[in-house]
Design a protein around this motif. Structure first.
Motif, mmCIF file in Angstrom:
data_model
loop_
_atom_site.group_PDB
_atom_site.id
_atom_site.type_symbol
_atom_site.label_atom_id
_atom_site.label_comp_id
_atom_site.label_asym_id
_atom_site.label_seq_id
_atom_site.Cartn_x
_atom_site.Cartn_y
_atom_site.Cartn_z
ATOM 1 N N GLY A 53 -1.003 3.460 -3.718
ATOM 2 C CA GLY A 53 -1.272 2.194 -3.050
ATOM 3 C C GLY A 53 -0.643 1.010 -3.764
ATOM 4 O O GLY A 53 -1.328 0.025 -4.064
ATOM 5 N N VAL A 54 0.664 1.073 -4.013
ATOM 6 C CA VAL A 54 1.372 0.023 -4.748
ATOM 7 C C VAL A 54 1.631 -1.183 -3.847
ATOM 8 O O VAL A 54 2.201 -1.047 -2.757
ATOM 9 C CB VAL A 54 2.702 0.544 -5.323
ATOM 10 C CG1 VAL A 54 3.545 -0.602 -5.881
ATOM 11 C CG2 VAL A 54 2.444 1.581 -6.409
ATOM 12 N N ASP A 55 1.203 -2.351 -4.299
ATOM 13 C CA ASP A 55 1.521 -3.632 -3.659
ATOM 14 C C ASP A 55 2.388 -4.426 -4.630
ATOM 15 O O ASP A 55 1.947 -4.735 -5.739
ATOM 16 C CB ASP A 55 0.239 -4.420 -3.354
ATOM 17 C CG ASP A 55 -0.633 -3.725 -2.321
ATOM 18 O OD1 ASP A 55 -0.136 -3.412 -1.226
ATOM 19 O OD2 ASP A 55 -1.825 -3.497 -2.622
ATOM 20 N N ALA A 98 0.826 -1.217 0.000
ATOM 21 C CA ALA A 98 0.000 0.000 0.000
ATOM 22 C C ALA A 98 0.858 1.265 0.000
ATOM 23 O O ALA A 98 0.593 2.218 0.761
ATOM 24 C CB ALA A 98 -0.959 -0.005 1.186
ATOM 25 N N VAL A 99 1.875 1.302 -0.863
ATOM 26 C CA VAL A 99 2.818 2.420 -0.889
ATOM 27 C C VAL A 99 2.248 3.588 -1.705
ATOM 28 O O VAL A 99 1.825 3.416 -2.848
ATOM 29 C CB VAL A 99 4.173 1.976 -1.460
ATOM 30 C CG1 VAL A 99 5.067 3.190 -1.725
ATOM 31 C CG2 VAL A 99 4.854 1.024 -0.492
ATOM 32 N N HIS A 100 2.276 4.757 -1.079
ATOM 33 C CA HIS A 100 1.879 6.008 -1.735
ATOM 34 C C HIS A 100 3.094 6.926 -1.793
ATOM 35 O O HIS A 100 3.878 6.986 -0.840
ATOM 36 C CB HIS A 100 0.760 6.714 -0.957
ATOM 37 C CG HIS A 100 -0.546 5.967 -0.980
ATOM 38 N ND1 HIS A 100 -1.627 6.391 -1.721
ATOM 39 C CD2 HIS A 100 -0.934 4.836 -0.353
ATOM 40 C CE1 HIS A 100 -2.633 5.546 -1.542
ATOM 41 N NE2 HIS A 100 -2.236 4.589 -0.716
ATOM 42 N N VAL A 120 5.880 -11.082 -13.489
ATOM 43 C CA VAL A 120 5.578 -9.763 -14.045
ATOM 44 C C VAL A 120 4.533 -9.076 -13.189
ATOM 45 O O VAL A 120 3.615 -9.709 -12.666
ATOM 46 C CB VAL A 120 5.092 -9.861 -15.517
ATOM 47 C CG1 VAL A 120 3.812 -10.675 -15.631
ATOM 48 C CG2 VAL A 120 4.914 -8.473 -16.130
ATOM 49 N N ALA A 121 4.725 -7.773 -13.013
ATOM 50 C CA ALA A 121 3.715 -6.909 -12.413
ATOM 51 C C ALA A 121 3.474 -5.775 -13.398
ATOM 52 O O ALA A 121 4.422 -5.222 -13.955
ATOM 53 C CB ALA A 121 4.188 -6.361 -11.064
ATOM 54 N N VAL A 122 2.207 -5.448 -13.618
ATOM 55 C CA VAL A 122 1.846 -4.388 -14.556
ATOM 56 C C VAL A 122 1.242 -3.230 -13.778
ATOM 57 O O VAL A 122 0.356 -3.428 -12.943
ATOM 58 C CB VAL A 122 0.853 -4.890 -15.621
ATOM 59 C CG1 VAL A 122 0.497 -3.759 -16.594
ATOM 60 C CG2 VAL A 122 1.437 -6.070 -16.392
ATOM 61 N N MET A 123 1.732 -2.022 -14.072
ATOM 62 C CA MET A 123 1.253 -0.816 -13.403
ATOM 63 C C MET A 123 0.363 -0.004 -14.322
ATOM 64 O O MET A 123 0.543 0.029 -15.543
ATOM 65 C CB MET A 123 2.419 0.078 -12.968
ATOM 66 C CG MET A 123 3.279 -0.463 -11.865
ATOM 67 S SD MET A 123 4.346 0.827 -11.133
ATOM 68 C CE MET A 123 3.143 1.719 -10.137
ATOM 69 N N ASP A 124 -0.576 0.714 -13.710
ATOM 70 C CA ASP A 124 -1.374 1.710 -14.412
ATOM 71 C C ASP A 124 -1.857 2.725 -13.388
ATOM 72 O O ASP A 124 -2.347 2.344 -12.308
ATOM 73 C CB ASP A 124 -2.565 1.064 -15.128
ATOM 74 C CG ASP A 124 -3.278 2.039 -16.057
ATOM 75 O OD1 ASP A 124 -2.599 2.898 -16.633
ATOM 76 O OD2 ASP A 124 -4.507 1.937 -16.199
ATOM 77 N N SER A 125 -1.657 3.996 -13.698
ATOM 78 C CA SER A 125 -2.143 5.092 -12.839
ATOM 79 C C SER A 125 -1.703 4.940 -11.388
ATOM 80 O O SER A 125 -2.475 5.164 -10.455
ATOM 81 C CB SER A 125 -3.672 5.179 -12.918
ATOM 82 O OG SER A 125 -4.084 5.417 -14.247
ATOM 83 N N GLY A 126 -0.438 4.549 -11.211
ATOM 84 C CA GLY A 126 0.130 4.507 -9.870
ATOM 85 C C GLY A 126 -0.242 3.314 -9.037
ATOM 86 O O GLY A 126 -0.013 3.299 -7.813
ATOM 87 N N ARG A 127 -0.807 2.263 -9.661
ATOM 88 C CA ARG A 127 -1.175 1.051 -8.940
ATOM 89 C C ARG A 127 -0.730 -0.184 -9.724
ATOM 90 O O ARG A 127 -0.585 -0.129 -10.944
ATOM 91 C CB ARG A 127 -2.699 0.967 -8.749
ATOM 92 C CG ARG A 127 -3.306 2.070 -7.910
ATOM 93 C CD ARG A 127 -4.823 1.941 -7.903
ATOM 94 N NE ARG A 127 -5.460 3.029 -7.181
ATOM 95 C CZ ARG A 127 -5.757 3.011 -5.888
ATOM 96 N NH1 ARG A 127 -5.469 1.929 -5.175
ATOM 97 N NH2 ARG A 127 -6.343 4.036 -5.307
ATOM 98 N N ILE A 128 -0.547 -1.288 -9.035
ATOM 99 C CA ILE A 128 -0.324 -2.572 -9.685
ATOM 100 C C ILE A 128 -1.690 -3.147 -10.044
ATOM 101 O O ILE A 128 -2.542 -3.340 -9.168
ATOM 102 C CB ILE A 128 0.442 -3.552 -8.774
ATOM 103 C CG1 ILE A 128 1.805 -2.974 -8.376
ATOM 104 C CG2 ILE A 128 0.603 -4.911 -9.470
ATOM 105 C CD1 ILE A 128 2.792 -2.798 -9.506
ATOM 106 N N ILE A 129 -1.890 -3.412 -11.338
ATOM 107 C CA ILE A 129 -3.194 -3.906 -11.786
ATOM 108 C C ILE A 129 -3.152 -5.377 -12.207
ATOM 109 O O ILE A 129 -4.194 -5.973 -12.477
ATOM 110 C CB ILE A 129 -3.742 -3.057 -12.947
ATOM 111 C CG1 ILE A 129 -2.779 -3.075 -14.150
ATOM 112 C CG2 ILE A 129 -4.015 -1.629 -12.483
ATOM 113 C CD1 ILE A 129 -3.363 -2.457 -15.413
#
Length: 244
Positions: free
Chosen positions: A27-29, A14-16, A209-218
């Motif tokens: 809120g990156v996990d 939950a990193v901001h 793999v982790a994919v990001m979009d708009s500041g989050r992992i999706i």
């Protein structure tokens, strides 16, 4: 906080991250497993580089938790985080242009003199470094500078290596050399977090793999699974691995 016996070397919960008035990470996990190469993918502006910079303490997380092997690194300064065993190559490479290749490499020798055996291994990966050893790094081509940056990061064995778009702007022959070098690093059992836009590089190297979009992992999953699923590629990235 993660347990020290976890299979994950690096965990973000939950990193901001705020940069001035801008709320970049929302809120990156993210988990990076021991001994794996984890790809961090996403469109331009998704927050990938900000994630690496937040891990390194170059920008401080405003909320959430960052843990390296079970110990919190949140709030630590960059130098202390690096001393925990992280080798980092930023998008701009961080080369000291007025210093020679040798002097740039010396800066990475934190534990004492450069290990001759390790250095010869690096020369085998990137022969240009030996050729231009005493030449100012600023006089090298873009691809050669990237080799210096990577060589410097791997000069000593690290717990975690992070690379921010190392193939950006490189000619295909240099990209192939970089892929070969990172494969050799993987053979050592290295743990790597790699930000890339080049999906062919991701396909060649990635385990997870982790994919990001708009500041989050999706999305989280295996790179092999994403490589096989063109519909998922289009939905997450608007691109196709097979087209690159």
């Amino acid at each position: 906080m993660i347990n020290s016996k976890s299979s994950n070397l690096l965990t973000l919960q939950a990193v901001h991250t705020h940069i001035g008035p801008y709320h970049i990470l929302q809120g990156v996990d993210l988990n990076v497993a021991h001994g794996q190469l984890t790809m961090l993918l996403g469109r331009n502006g998704a927050g990938k580089s900000t994630t690496l910079r937040t891990i390194m303490g170059l920008w401080q997380a405003s909320a959430g938790e960052l843990s390296l092997d079970g110990a919190s690194i949140k709030g630590m300064n960059t130098a202390d985080i690096a001393l925990r065993g992280i080798g980092y190559v930023p998008e701009n490479m961080g080369i000291f242009s007025d210093l020679s290749v040798r002097e740039n490499m010396l800066l990475a020798a934190r534990s004492g003199p450069m290990d001759p055996q390790r250095l010869e291994w690096i020369f085998g990966l990137f022969p240009a470094l030996k050729q231009f050893w005493e030449k100012p790094a600023g006089k090298l081509s873009g691809g050669q500078k990237q080799m210096v940056a990577i060589g410097r990061a791997i000069l000593e064995k690290r717990r975690l290596y992070m690379f921010d778009e190392p193939s950006k702007g490189l000619a295909p022959v240099m990209i192939n050399s970089m892929i070969a070098a990172l494969r050799e690093l993987k053979k050592e059992g290295a743990t790597i977090l790699l930000v890339e836009q080049n999906l062919a590089v991701a396909q060649a190297l990635g385990d997870a793999v982790a994919v990001m979009d708009s500041g989050r992992i999706i999305h989280n999953g295996s790179m092999a699974e994403l490589s096989r699923d063109t519909e998922l590629q289009q939905r997450l990235l608007g691109l196709s691995v097979g087209a690159h």
